[in-house]
Design a protein around this motif. Structure first.
Motif, PDB file in Angstrom:
ATOM      1  N   ALA A  46       0.827  -1.212   0.000  1.00 35.83           N
ATOM      2  CA  ALA A  46       0.000   0.000   0.000  1.00 35.83           C
ATOM      3  C   ALA A  46       0.862   1.263   0.000  1.00 35.83           C
ATOM      4  N   ASN A  47       1.883   1.269   0.850  1.00 35.06           N
ATOM      5  CA  ASN A  47       2.772   2.432   0.981  1.00 35.06           C
ATOM      6  C   ASN A  47       1.978   3.721   1.181  1.00 35.06           C
ATOM      7  N   THR A  48       0.922   3.608   1.959  1.00 34.84           N
ATOM      8  CA  THR A  48       0.082   4.770   2.251  1.00 34.84           C
ATOM      9  C   THR A  48       0.807   5.703   3.214  1.00 34.84           C
ATOM     10  N   PRO A  49       0.864   6.991   2.920  1.00 39.59           N
ATOM     11  CA  PRO A  49       1.516   7.922   3.850  1.00 39.59           C
ATOM     12  C   PRO A  49       0.877   7.849   5.236  1.00 39.59           C
ATOM     13  N   LEU A  50       1.719   7.699   6.243  1.00 43.77           N
ATOM     14  CA  LEU A  50       1.251   7.583   7.621  1.00 43.77           C
ATOM     15  C   LEU A  50       1.971   8.585   8.503  1.00 43.77           C
ATOM     16  N   SER A  51       1.274   9.056   9.512  1.00 46.14           N
ATOM     17  CA  SER A  51       1.905   9.933  10.498  1.00 46.14           C
ATOM     18  C   SER A  51       2.718   9.087  11.466  1.00 46.14           C
ATOM     19  N   ALA A  52       3.575   9.734  12.224  1.00 50.80           N
ATOM     20  CA  ALA A  52       4.374   9.013  13.218  1.00 50.80           C
ATOM     21  C   ALA A  52       3.471   8.309  14.223  1.00 50.80           C
ATOM     22  N   ALA A  53       2.380   8.966  14.607  1.00 44.31           N
ATOM     23  CA  ALA A  53       1.448   8.351  15.562  1.00 44.31           C
ATOM     24  C   ALA A  53       0.793   7.113  14.959  1.00 44.31           C
ATOM     25  N   GLN A  54       0.428   7.186  13.688  1.00 39.84           N
ATOM     26  CA  GLN A  54      -0.182   6.029  13.027  1.00 39.84           C
ATOM     27  C   GLN A  54       0.814   4.875  12.905  1.00 39.84           C
ATOM     28  N   ILE A  55       2.055   5.206  12.613  1.00 37.96           N
ATOM     29  CA  ILE A  55       3.087   4.169  12.523  1.00 37.96           C
ATOM     30  C   ILE A  55       3.278   3.498  13.877  1.00 37.96           C
ATOM     31  N   LEU A  56       3.326   4.301  14.928  1.00 41.00           N
ATOM     32  CA  LEU A  56       3.491   3.733  16.271  1.00 41.00           C
ATOM     33  C   LEU A  56       2.348   2.795  16.629  1.00 41.00           C
ATOM     34  N   SER A  57       1.144   3.137  16.216  1.00 41.24           N
ATOM     35  CA  SER A  57      -0.002   2.279  16.545  1.00 41.24           C
ATOM     36  C   SER A  57       0.106   0.919  15.863  1.00 41.24           C
ATOM     37  N   LEU A  58       0.848   0.864  14.749  1.00 40.64           N
ATOM     38  CA  LEU A  58       1.034  -0.402  14.040  1.00 40.64           C
ATOM     39  C   LEU A  58       2.190  -1.215  14.616  1.00 40.64           C
ATOM     40  N   VAL A  59       3.272  -0.538  14.970  1.00 39.27           N
ATOM     41  CA  VAL A  59       4.438  -1.277  15.471  1.00 39.27           C
ATOM     42  C   VAL A  59       4.339  -1.558  16.965  1.00 39.27           C
ATOM     43  N   LEU A  60       3.513  -0.775  17.659  1.00 39.47           N
ATOM     44  CA  LEU A  60       3.281  -0.990  19.095  1.00 39.47           C
ATOM     45  C   LEU A  60       1.775  -1.052  19.342  1.00 39.47           C
ATOM     46  N   PRO A  61       1.133  -2.135  18.911  1.00 37.80           N
ATOM     47  CA  PRO A  61      -0.336  -2.213  19.011  1.00 37.80           C
ATOM     48  C   PRO A  61      -0.867  -2.136  20.435  1.00 37.80           C
ATOM     49  N   SER A  62      -0.029  -2.461  21.414  1.00 34.66           N
ATOM     50  CA  SER A  62      -0.481  -2.378  22.803  1.00 34.66           C
ATOM     51  C   SER A  62      -0.329  -0.976  23.375  1.00 34.66           C
TER      52      SER A  62
END
Length: 357
Positions: A46-62
């Motif tokens: 997808a390579n959809t542009p993501l914000s830093a907060a959105q990226i964190l929610s994916l790499v740190l789901p907890s």
């Protein structure tokens, strides 16, 4: 005129500040690989542009993590072409990031490979301790900075650290597979070979790829240290043989090696190549894939990568091991007895060097 001199001095000062702070680049790369940022952005293509907060929610789901600090890292790497920065509009403070072609090299592919482990392998604690001692390679070339920092050579140190050795193997696979695909699509030197030896073949991945492309190779020998081949997996058509390339090499029609000569001194390379010469019939070939330095220095990405790799070899593996020019390789071949030499430039980093008996 005076203003021009001032501007020139200012540019020089900012340039040296950039160089002095350059460690921020590889260590930030190290950080985004550890955090799985490239895979998080890529999301299966997808390579959809993501914000830093959105990226964190994916790499740190907890939950957890600091989005502001991640954004600082992403902004800096954007300036080096790893990410593309997207601003919604001039009044928006939210920044989003997607991967450039450079960033995509860090994405894990279907085979579980990427250049990510190569980044991590270069920045392990044992290696980092050697970098402050680079000047020691100038003062005393008999002992590598890595040895001075860790008490023993890199290869033996890795052998005692399964996690380091495993990371190095994964790093080499991530780099080797795309390179070998390039070579096998461009180089026809394996045609007509019946018996092939891969010197320093590790797990046999290169031989596996060569056999898939050239099934006419009837006998393939993966030759490496006994403790290395003891852990090599079964590969149809491949025989794993343990030994020492400084003593002898199994006889074959052609001998292949990749990224071997660059970590040894000229005298050691000559000995390895002499053993290859003895193992080959008249007309047989040594096919060596090595980084080849340009004759003149410039500021291209290719030249910088090659020269940086040369300093890595000097610091970590052998103070007098080195990347060489095409002419230096040719002369090494002649000193080992090979009268014929050709170089094939199919790849920006590695070059296929063909020495014929």
């Amino acid at each position: 005129m005076e203003d021009d001199k001032v501007n020139s001095r200012d540019k020089a000062r900012i340039a040296i500040m950039e160089l002095a702070n350059m460690i921020s680049v590889p260590m930030s790369l190290n950080a985004v690989v550890r955090l799985n940022v490239p895979d998080a952005i890529w999301q299966g293509g997808a390579n959809t542009p993501l914000s830093a907060a959105q990226i964190l929610s994916l790499v740190l789901p907890s939950g957890g993590g600091d989005a502001e600090n991640l954004q600082r890292v992403l902004r800096m790497l954007t300036s080096y072409g790893v990410f593309t920065e997207h601003l919604e509009d001039s009044s928006s403070s939210e920044r989003k990031y997607s991967l450039t072609d450079i960033g995509k090299t860090l994405v894990t592919d279907a085979d579980g490979l990427s250049y990510g482990p190569y980044v991590l392998q270069h920045h392990q604690d044992a290696l980092m301790g050697a970098w402050s001692l680079v000047h020691e390679a100038v003062l005393d070339p008999t002992t590598e900075p890595f040895v001075k920092a860790n008490g023993e050579p890199a290869y033996s140190y890795y052998g005692k650290k399964p996690e380091m050795n495993g990371l190095m193997q994964k790093a080499m696979a991530g780099v080797s597979v795309p390179f070998m695909k390039n070579v096998l699509n461009s180089y026809n030197g394996f045609e007509g070979v019946n018996k092939l030896v891969d010197v320093g073949g590790s797990a046999g991945d290169c031989l596996r790829m060569i056999l898939q492309k050239h099934p006419t190779v009837k006998e393939a020998i993966n030759f490496d240290l006994p403790e290395v081949v003891a852990k090599a997996p079964h590969i149809p058509g491949v025989i794993h043989v343990g030994g020492d390339m400084f003593k002898s090499i199994p006889a074959a029609d052609a001998i292949f090696m990749k990224w071997i000569l660059t970590t040894w001194t000229d005298d050691e390379c000559k000995l390895i190549m002499e053993n290859c010469y003895k193992a080959l019939p008249v007309g047989g070939k040594l096919i060596a894939c090595e980084p080849v330095l340009p004759k003149e220095s410039d500021d291209s990405h290719r030249t910088r990568a090659l020269l940086e790799g040369d300093i890595f070899v000097m610091t970590i593996y052998r103070a007098k091991g080195k990347h060489r020019t095409e002419e230096e390789f040719k002369q090494l071949g002649l000193s080992a007895g090979f009268p014929h030499f050709r170089a094939f430039y199919f790849h920006d980093f590695h070059t296929v060097l063909e020495f014929q008996k």
